[in-house]
Design an enzyme around this catalytic site. Structure first.
Site, PDB file in Angstrom:
ATOM      1  N   GLY A 134      -2.720   0.336  -9.154  1.00 29.26           N
ATOM      2  CA  GLY A 134      -2.667   0.431  -7.698  1.00 29.26           C
ATOM      3  C   GLY A 134      -3.722   1.354  -7.158  1.00 29.26           C
ATOM      4  O   GLY A 134      -4.648   1.738  -7.868  1.00 29.26           O
ATOM      5  N   ASN A 135      -3.605   1.682  -5.883  1.00 30.38           N
ATOM      6  CA  ASN A 135      -4.563   2.588  -5.258  1.00 30.38           C
ATOM      7  C   ASN A 135      -3.840   3.502  -4.269  1.00 30.38           C
ATOM      8  O   ASN A 135      -2.648   3.360  -4.050  1.00 30.38           O
ATOM      9  CB  ASN A 135      -5.693   1.794  -4.585  1.00 30.38           C
ATOM     10  CG  ASN A 135      -5.181   0.882  -3.493  1.00 30.38           C
ATOM     11  OD1 ASN A 135      -4.744   1.342  -2.443  1.00 30.38           O
ATOM     12  ND2 ASN A 135      -5.206  -0.422  -3.748  1.00 30.38           N
ATOM     13  N   ARG A 136      -4.570   4.420  -3.682  1.00 27.34           N
ATOM     14  CA  ARG A 136      -3.962   5.485  -2.880  1.00 27.34           C
ATOM     15  C   ARG A 136      -3.775   5.141  -1.407  1.00 27.34           C
ATOM     16  O   ARG A 136      -3.436   6.017  -0.623  1.00 27.34           O
ATOM     17  CB  ARG A 136      -4.819   6.753  -2.980  1.00 27.34           C
ATOM     18  CG  ARG A 136      -4.854   7.349  -4.356  1.00 27.34           C
ATOM     19  CD  ARG A 136      -5.624   8.661  -4.331  1.00 27.34           C
ATOM     20  NE  ARG A 136      -5.886   9.155  -5.664  1.00 27.34           N
ATOM     21  CZ  ARG A 136      -5.003   9.811  -6.405  1.00 27.34           C
ATOM     22  NH1 ARG A 136      -3.801  10.068  -5.932  1.00 27.34           N
ATOM     23  NH2 ARG A 136      -5.326  10.227  -7.612  1.00 27.34           N
ATOM     24  N   SER A 137      -4.000   3.909  -1.007  1.00 28.21           N
ATOM     25  CA  SER A 137      -3.849   3.585   0.415  1.00 28.21           C
ATOM     26  C   SER A 137      -2.395   3.715   0.855  1.00 28.21           C
ATOM     27  O   SER A 137      -1.487   3.149   0.239  1.00 28.21           O
ATOM     28  CB  SER A 137      -4.347   2.157   0.677  1.00 28.21           C
ATOM     29  OG  SER A 137      -4.130   1.837   2.025  1.00 28.21           O
TER      30      SER A 137
END
Ligand code: CTP
Ligand code: CA
Length: 232
Positions: free
Chosen positions: A33-36
């Site tokens: 995943g990512n930090r958005s």
């Protein structure tokens, strides 16, 4: 003096916004995943609804309540986000890709949890490319539909933030690109933001640092004059 809370310049407009970050499964319990956080996209949805638009928010793993008057379509992966966006974009006046879409996903997701010490203990994760949803929305857009992309850029040896952003706008072929300078590395999950709104005609409008709702209002004020004239 910009539009205030009583501004209704999006009345009768259909707006579709993606927000958050996609999660690409490795097994039933793990993902890439990512930090958005989805905060900026959610603010765009909230402000558009307050200014009279009919708003759909395609929310990838956004752990925040739905804004008042906004229809939320929850999604997990890039593939799910693609399906939802293509379906919701039909008939929209403006489509905004604020979500952080994973560029790659694991080539396969294990059907059962990966275990330490098992015969097939993984040492690497083969990846495949995800579809480029923005590119597909641009290709398939109806006449008069405005397509807005987002880009988080840093300056580097190859050029400054604006140089990279203008190149991305040209490559992506969207109408508007909202650019975040993340050189200082402090946008994700923060309450404040600042952006530059680039348009395909070469214009660049700075939206000054402020709350994500204030930045959303500035983005809409820049985008609204670019919408096609409403049908009679
Ligand atoms: N985007 C998308 N589908 C993808 C990747 C990105 O729709 N698979 C959209 C994002 O939502 C954003 C825009 O494309 O609106 C730009 O994303 P960005 O990651 O900056 O662009 P990329 O083309 O993926 O370039 P990079 O290699 O710099 O990540
Ligand atoms: Ca990317």
């Amino acid at each position: 003096h910009g539009p205030d809370a009583l501004t209704q310049d999006l009345t009768g407009r259909r707006v579709v916004i993606s927000a958050g970050g996609t999660r690409e499964p490795l097994d039933p319990v793990r993902y890439l995943g990512n930090r958005s956080s989805g905060k900026q996209g959610r603010s765009l949805a909230r402000v558009a609804a307050a200014r009279g638009a009919d708003v759909v928010l395609v929310a990838a793993n956004v752990e925040l309540p739905a804004p008042f008057g906004v229809r939320v379509v929850p999604v997990g992966t890039a593939e799910e986000l693609r399906t939802a966006m293509l379906a919701e974009a039909a008939g929209a006046d403006v489509v905004v890709m604020a979500a952080a879409v994973a560029d790659f996903r694991p080539a396969a997701s294990a059907p059962t949890k990966l275990k330490k010490g098992s015969a097939g203990e993984p040492t690497s994760v083969p990846l495949v490319r995800n579809p480029d949803v923005l590119a597909e929305l641009v290709t398939k857009r109806a006449p008069g539909q405005l397509v807005v992309g987002f880009a988080a850029e840093t300056g580097d040896d190859a050029g400054d933030v604006l140089t990279h952003a203008r190149a991305k706008l040209a490559r992506k072929n969207c109408d508007v690109l909202v650019v975040n300078d993340v050189s200082a590395g402090q946008v994700f999950g923060r309450a404040e933001n600042a952006v530059i709104v680039l348009a395909a005609d070469g214009s660049a409008v700075e939206v000054p640092r402020g709350s994500k709702d204030a930045v959303a209002a500035g983005i809409w004020t820049t985008v609204v004059p670019r919408l096609a004239a409403s049908s009679p």
